[in-house]
Structures are given as C-alpha cells and as structure tokens.
Design an enzyme around this catalytic site. Structure first.
Site, PDB file in Angstrom:
ATOM      1  CE1 TYR A  44      -3.495   2.741   0.634  1.00 26.26           C
ATOM      2  CE2 TYR A  44      -2.107   3.363   2.489  1.00 26.26           C
ATOM      3  CZ  TYR A  44      -3.153   3.639   1.631  1.00 26.26           C
ATOM      4  OH  TYR A  44      -3.849   4.814   1.752  1.00 26.26           O
TER       5      TYR A  44
ATOM      6  CD  GLU B 211      -8.220   7.860   4.969  1.00 24.16           C
ATOM      7  OE1 GLU B 211      -8.127   7.898   6.216  1.00 24.16           O
ATOM      8  OE2 GLU B 211      -7.240   7.627   4.234  1.00 24.16           O
TER       9      GLU B 211
ATOM     10  CD1 TRP C 191      -3.766   2.171   5.661  1.00 20.59           C
ATOM     11  CD2 TRP C 191      -5.823   2.988   5.958  1.00 20.59           C
ATOM     12  NE1 TRP C 191      -4.339   2.345   4.421  1.00 20.59           N
ATOM     13  CE2 TRP C 191      -5.602   2.842   4.570  1.00 20.59           C
ATOM     14  CE3 TRP C 191      -7.049   3.482   6.378  1.00 20.59           C
ATOM     15  CZ2 TRP C 191      -6.562   3.177   3.614  1.00 20.59           C
ATOM     16  CZ3 TRP C 191      -8.004   3.810   5.426  1.00 20.59           C
ATOM     17  CH2 TRP C 191      -7.757   3.654   4.066  1.00 20.59           C
TER      18      TRP C 191
END
Length: 192
Positions: free
Chosen positions: A25, A47, A55
């Site tokens: 990522y 988000e 995350w």
C-alpha cells in the site's frame, strides 16, 4: 491514514515496514493521485471506517468492502437500502458499524446528487489541492493533522451531504489520494 507506525531509519519507508500488505500500500498507492468517482468514494468511505481503528485493519478488509459496496460505484451504493444495512451489519468481513455503513450509502447518494447537478466528486475533491510544498517534511511531527484546505474540503463536502468526513479525515484522504505528498524526506518512494 491517521494511525502511524513508521520506520525511522534512513531509507526506510515512512510507514508499513514489516507487513507485506502495508508495504505494498505504501509503495504503490499512498500519496499517488487518485481520480474517478468510485475510487474517491472508496477512499472517503475507508477513511471513515478507519476512524478509531488501525489502517492495516481496513487494508485487510478492503476487498470485502469493495465486494459488499459494489466496487464503490456511486449509483449502485446509493441504491442500497435498510435490508442491505442489516445484511452488512451481520458481515464479519467488514467493520460492522451502523453509522459508518449508513454514511457510506448516504455519501454515495450525495455523489449521485452532484452528478445530477452536472458536477463530479473528482472536481470537487481536487479543487482543494494545495500548492506543492517543494520539499518533503523531515519527521512525522512536522506533518499536520489538519490544514486550511482539509477544513475547507470537509465543510464543502458536508454542505453537499457527505458525512463522517471531518477536517482530520479530509487531510488523511488528501494524503492517501495524492493531493499532498507527506512521504518523509528519508522515504525512498517517488510520487511525482
């Protein structure tokens, strides 16, 4: 992305070292320009789902999110109703939070409403891109959590009906979608 478990050695990634999914990522997505209605709706939704979680947790559930939210195609997500919400609340593959699920559907409806006005989420989102800094910041303590632009973006998107998207989430989305380059000076990733 607001949780930050970062490398600090020279030439180390600014975050993600040690986990292949996180590294991928960081290296291939975070900080690169993202355009398109579905891609931006996905980032806004993820988000929002990330709020209060890591995350990496969201990255691990990302494919399931894409599946249950129809690839984040605004028209398809906007058509989801109460039965879909109940189905998603029972799906352990995603974050099961009613407010976040309903916000994602509501946000898709807001994007469809933008389209009905002849506007796009892409144009609106990118209208808040600040001028490039010119140099990367040295440490994470130098990176803001909120900026004038992220505050204005959150206010504008809220005015258009998007939810679960305050100034801090807006700035994290700006980082993730390449509106700002917050890779640290020691990071080997090239974004521009």
């Amino acid at each position: 992305m607001t949780d930050q478990t970062f490398g600090s050695t020279p030439s180390a990634r600014c975050f993600g070292d040690g986990d292949p999914l996180y590294e991928h990522y960081h290296d291939t997505e975070w900080g690169l320009p993202v355009h398109g209605e579905a891609a931006l709706l996905e980032r806004i939704a993820l988000e929002g789902f990330q709020s209060g979680l890591s995350w990496l947790t969201i990255l691990r559930k990302r494919e399931a999110f894409r599946e249950v939210f129809h690839g984040f195609e605004p028209e398809l997500v906007a058509a989801m109703g109460p039965d879909d919400v109940e189905r998603l609340l029972a799906d352990a593959r995603i974050v099961r939070n009613r407010a976040k699920i309903e916000a994602t559907i509501g946000n898709a409806r807001a994007v469809v409403a933008l389209h009905a006005q002849g506007r796009t989420l892409d144009e609106l989102f990118w209208s808040f891109a600040p001028p490039p800094r010119g140099v990367r910041l040295a440490t994470w303590t130098d990176v803001p959590a909120v900026t004038e632009e992220s505050t204005a973006m959150a206010k504008a998107l809220k005015k258009e009906g998007l939810r679960f998207f305050g100034p801090t989430t807006a700035y994290a989305a700006m980082q993730a979608c390449g509106l700002v380059d917050d890779h640290l000076a020691t990071c080997p990733v090239v974004t521009g």
